[in-house]
Design an enzyme around this catalytic site. Structure first.
Site, short mmCIF file in Angstrom:
data_model
loop_
_atom_site.label_atom_id
_atom_site.label_comp_id
_atom_site.label_asym_id
_atom_site.label_seq_id
_atom_site.Cartn_x
_atom_site.Cartn_y
_atom_site.Cartn_z
N ASP A 154 0.81 -1.09 -0.22
CA ASP A 154 -0.02 -0.15 -0.08
C ASP A 154 0.60 1.32 0.12
O ASP A 154 1.94 1.29 0.16
CB ASP A 154 -0.99 0.03 1.37
CG ASP A 154 -0.12 -0.34 2.39
OD1 ASP A 154 0.95 -0.50 2.48
OD2 ASP A 154 -1.15 -0.73 3.45
N ASN B 134 -7.66 -2.89 14.23
CA ASN B 134 -9.05 -2.95 13.78
C ASN B 134 -9.19 -3.97 12.87
O ASN B 134 -10.36 -4.39 12.28
CB ASN B 134 -9.69 -1.59 13.07
CG ASN B 134 -8.60 -1.21 11.78
OD1 ASN B 134 -7.68 -1.91 11.29
ND2 ASN B 134 -9.08 -0.35 11.24
N HIS C 280 -7.39 -4.59 10.04
CA HIS C 280 -6.97 -4.32 8.46
C HIS C 280 -5.97 -5.10 8.17
O HIS C 280 -4.89 -5.34 8.86
CB HIS C 280 -7.13 -2.84 8.17
CG HIS C 280 -5.76 -2.19 8.81
ND1 HIS C 280 -5.85 -0.54 9.02
CD2 HIS C 280 -4.52 -2.47 9.09
CE1 HIS C 280 -4.68 -0.22 9.05
NE2 HIS C 280 -3.92 -1.51 9.38
N GLU D 276 -9.73 -1.67 5.11
CA GLU D 276 -10.31 -1.20 6.45
C GLU D 276 -11.83 -2.19 6.69
O GLU D 276 -12.37 -2.29 5.52
CB GLU D 276 -10.65 0.19 6.42
CG GLU D 276 -9.42 1.09 6.29
CD GLU D 276 -8.31 1.12 7.55
OE1 GLU D 276 -8.32 0.37 8.28
OE2 GLU D 276 -7.90 2.20 7.44
P1 PGA Z 1 2.09 -1.61 12.75
O1 PGA Z 1 0.86 -1.72 11.64
O2 PGA Z 1 3.03 -2.93 12.28
O3 PGA Z 1 2.68 -0.41 12.69
O4 PGA Z 1 1.62 -2.39 13.90
C1 PGA Z 1 0.44 -2.93 11.04
C2 PGA Z 1 -0.85 -2.54 10.21
O5 PGA Z 1 -1.38 -1.74 10.31
O6 PGA Z 1 -1.01 -3.23 9.22
#
Ligand code: PGA
Length: 243
Positions: A67, A136, A138, A143
């Site tokens: 992404d 959450n 995702h 999302e």
């Molecule tokens: P993080 O993010 O590794 O910074 O916890 C993971 C994500 O949001 O996929």
């Protein structure tokens, strides 16, 4: 889904780093899917360490990142391309043309998403997709929602997701873009194998839902349950909190 638990985040990074380096040795043109965020930082350090120690050749390796923020691209602070350049790409001998990345500054973002889909197909498909998970649920920037878009697409970011990304923007929420481009869950699920990494106690509810919950668009990571070759790698701190 197979689950593996490691004593520490460092032990997890060491084991996974070893597997990826061995995979490159066996298959020099392997196609890797790569995440950004806090989670893969230790892994990328380990990959760089092993690469220098063992003179690993990345010249045939191809990569797709998951992404990128809309409005950000090469050289932009806070952008995921810059994150990857600093954390991995500049430290191994990946070849420029083998690095695929969504360009959040593309003039036509829908066409950019279509280009990415075609590039995934043209590569022969992702051999190993590495993933983190959001609190959450995702995956990439897919999302939680009433429905998901299967293919690479433009997405509005949830506020908790923007808040979680302030660390890449000097703590300033206002500077975190409101939109992003992301591979879709369908694209991700076409990978031949998937490894999801989660560490630290903040992810315990998310990992519980991933391993024990039903499949729902309200928790996009749950779709990984439909894939035959997914491994979930946890540190013990997190695993101890998953019932
Ligand atoms: P993080 O993010 O590794 O910074 O916890 C993971 C994500 O949001 O996929």
């Amino acid at each position: 889904m197979k689950c593996e638990v490691f004593s520490t985040e460092a032990a997890l990074a060491a084991a996974l780093g070893r597997r990826i380096i061995d995979m490159i040795g066996r298959q020099p043109d392997v196609v890797l899917g790569l995440p950004t965020g806090r989670t893969p930082l230790a892994l990328y350090q380990e990959l760089i360490r092993l690469t220098h120690e063992e003179r690993v050749d990345w010249s045939g390796v191809r990569t797709f990142n998951l992404d990128e923020f809309v409005g950000l691209g090469r050289g932009d602070r806070g952008g995921y391309r810059t994150f990857m350049e600093n954390r991995l790409f500049e430290h191994v001998n990946l070849v420029e043309r083998n690095i695929e990345f969504l360009d959040g500054r593309a003039a036509d973002l829908d066409r950019e998403c279509e280009r990415y889909e075609r590039a995934v197909v043209a590569s022969g498909g992702v051999d190993l997709m590495l993933l983190g998970i959001g609190v959450n649920g995702h995956i990439g920037f897919n999302e939680p929602a009433g429905s998901l878009v299967a293919r690479t697409h433009r997405v509005m970011l949830d506020e908790p997701t923007r808040a979680a990304n302030t660390m890449w923007f000097d703590g300033d929420l206002e500077r975190v873009p409101r939109e992003a481009l992301t591979m879709g869950m369908g694209t991700i699920l076409q990978s031949r194998s998937i490894v999801l990494i989660a560490t630290g106690d903040a992810k315990s509810e998310a990992v519980t839902a991933l391993l024990r919950g039903g499949v729902t668009t309200r928790f996009p990571a749950s779709f990984l349950q439909l894939h035959p070759r997914v491994r979930v790698l946890l540190d013990v701190l997190l695993a101890d909190q998953v019932p």
